[in-house]
Design an enzyme around this catalytic site. Structure first.
Site, short mmCIF file in Angstrom:
data_model
loop_
_atom_site.label_atom_id
_atom_site.label_comp_id
_atom_site.label_asym_id
_atom_site.label_seq_id
_atom_site.Cartn_x
_atom_site.Cartn_y
_atom_site.Cartn_z
N ASP A 49 0.84 -1.20 0.00
CA ASP A 49 0.00 0.00 0.00
C ASP A 49 0.87 1.26 0.00
OD1 ASP A 49 0.89 -0.17 2.59
OD2 ASP A 49 -1.07 0.12 3.54
N ASP A 88 -1.20 -6.12 -0.38
CA ASP A 88 -1.44 -5.50 0.93
C ASP A 88 -2.92 -5.18 1.12
OD1 ASP A 88 0.25 -4.89 3.01
OD2 ASP A 88 1.14 -3.14 2.04
N LYS A 118 -1.31 -9.40 2.67
CA LYS A 118 -0.53 -8.96 3.85
C LYS A 118 -1.39 -8.00 4.65
CE LYS A 118 3.10 -5.92 3.68
NZ LYS A 118 2.60 -4.81 4.52
N GLU A 120 -1.37 -5.56 8.49
CA GLU A 120 -0.56 -5.03 9.58
C GLU A 120 -1.21 -5.33 10.94
OE1 GLU A 120 0.40 -0.88 9.04
OE2 GLU A 120 1.13 -1.21 7.00
N GLU A 187 9.32 -4.61 10.39
CA GLU A 187 9.77 -3.31 9.86
C GLU A 187 10.40 -2.43 10.93
OE1 GLU A 187 7.12 -1.30 7.20
OE2 GLU A 187 8.34 0.52 7.18
O1 KIV Z 1 3.50 -1.11 1.60
C1 KIV Z 1 4.63 -1.59 1.49
O2 KIV Z 1 5.34 -1.38 0.50
C2 KIV Z 1 5.10 -2.42 2.60
C3 KIV Z 1 6.55 -2.78 2.62
C4 KIV Z 1 7.34 -1.57 2.84
C5 KIV Z 1 6.83 -3.85 3.58
O3 KIV Z 1 4.35 -2.77 3.43
#
Ligand code: KIV
Length: 275
Positions: A49, A88, A118, A120, A187
């Site tokens: 994202d 994401d 993915k 968070e 991260e």
């Molecule tokens: O959004 C993204 O690019 C990420 C990476 C930096 C891990 O979550």
């Protein structure tokens, strides 16, 4: 008869099986053309994202929508054949309930064809991760500095630089690992903590600003290519494409203004009349 060679895409279980093995190579991509380039070299392509900041010039990832992620996820799937594509989940489409998360993830999997999502969050997302994994959604977790929480965290600073702060981050790692995440992005976390988390978790860790101790690495492509105006300390720039692009555009502009482009090589002549 034509025999088409089918390239097998890597899967979430393939990546999970790389724990303590060959390092996992991951970069972000949001476009078909960059995905094609990355596909030869990367195990995982992350449609992050971060596209909100990189493609759209937003200050944070908070305004990114599910539709934006799906559009770019499709583009990356079209451009790649071999890498596992992970999309994401943007802020606001998965936190309220595990059912909401499931419906959002199903849209992403069905509409992009990607192999995993993915999201968070650690302890607070563990129950949701378990719910998703049990229902066929492979989840990559993301802990440590979680950019979508910028409005509550207050800054993008690194985490765990004092041992007293390790507890909650270790608990996050343990929770998403036990919930069934197939990989964990860590991260902006101090090296000794990243090392400990990597040793303690069964899922491979993929570091971004979390040291060589992780099982793999990820960076934002535009950051490592020198296309981003500002980059965090943990980014190594492998190219400086900004000035090269500037030079190419300058040369083009000069030639257009001087009427030397397009030249004879770049125009269509008339077809010879058939006899
Ligand atoms: O959004 C993204 O690019 C990420 C990476 C930096 C891990 O979550």
């Amino acid at each position: 008869m034509s025999v088409q060679k089918q390239i097998k895409r890597l899967t979430a279980p393939d990546i999970r099986a790389r724990k303590s093995g060959d390092p996992i190579v991951c970069l972000t991509s949001y476009h078909a053309h960059t995905a094609r380039v990355l596909d030869e070299h990367c195990d995982v392509i992350l449609v992050g994202d971060s596209l909100g900041m990189v493609m759209h010039g937003l200050e944070t990832t908070v305004p990114v929508t599910l539709d934006m992620m799906i559009l770019q996820g499709r583009a990356v799937m079209r451009g790649s054949q071999r890498a596992l594509v992970v999309v994401d989940m943007p802020f606001g489409c998965y936190e309220a309930s595990k059912e909401e998360a499931f419906h959002s993830c199903v849209r992403v999997l069905k509409e992009t064809g990607c192999g995993a999502v993915k999201l968070e969050g650690g302890v607070r997302m563990a129950e949701t991760i378990r719910f998703l994994v049990e229902r066929g959604v492979p989840v990559m977790a993301h802990i440590g500095m979680t950019p979508q929480a910028i409005n509550t965290l207050g800054s993008f600073r690194a985490r765990g630089r004092e041992e007293a702060d390790w507890g909650p981050i270790e608990e996050d790692a343990r929770a998403v690992d036990n919930a069934g995440a197939f990989a964990i992005v860590v991260e902006a976390v101090a090296e000794p903590l990243a090392r400990k988390i990597t040793a303690d978790c069964r899922a491979p860790t993929i570091g971004i600003g979390a040291s060589i101790a992780c099982d793999g690495q990820v960076l934002v492509l535009e950051d490592m290519l020198g296309l981003s105006p500002r980059v965090p300390k943990f980014v190594k720039q492998y190219a400086d494409l900004g000035p090269s692009i500037g030079k190419a555009v300058e040369a083009y502009a000069q030639e257009v203004r001087a009427r030397t482009f397009p030249g004879p090589d770049h125009v269509y002549g008339m077809k010879k009349p058939s006899a």
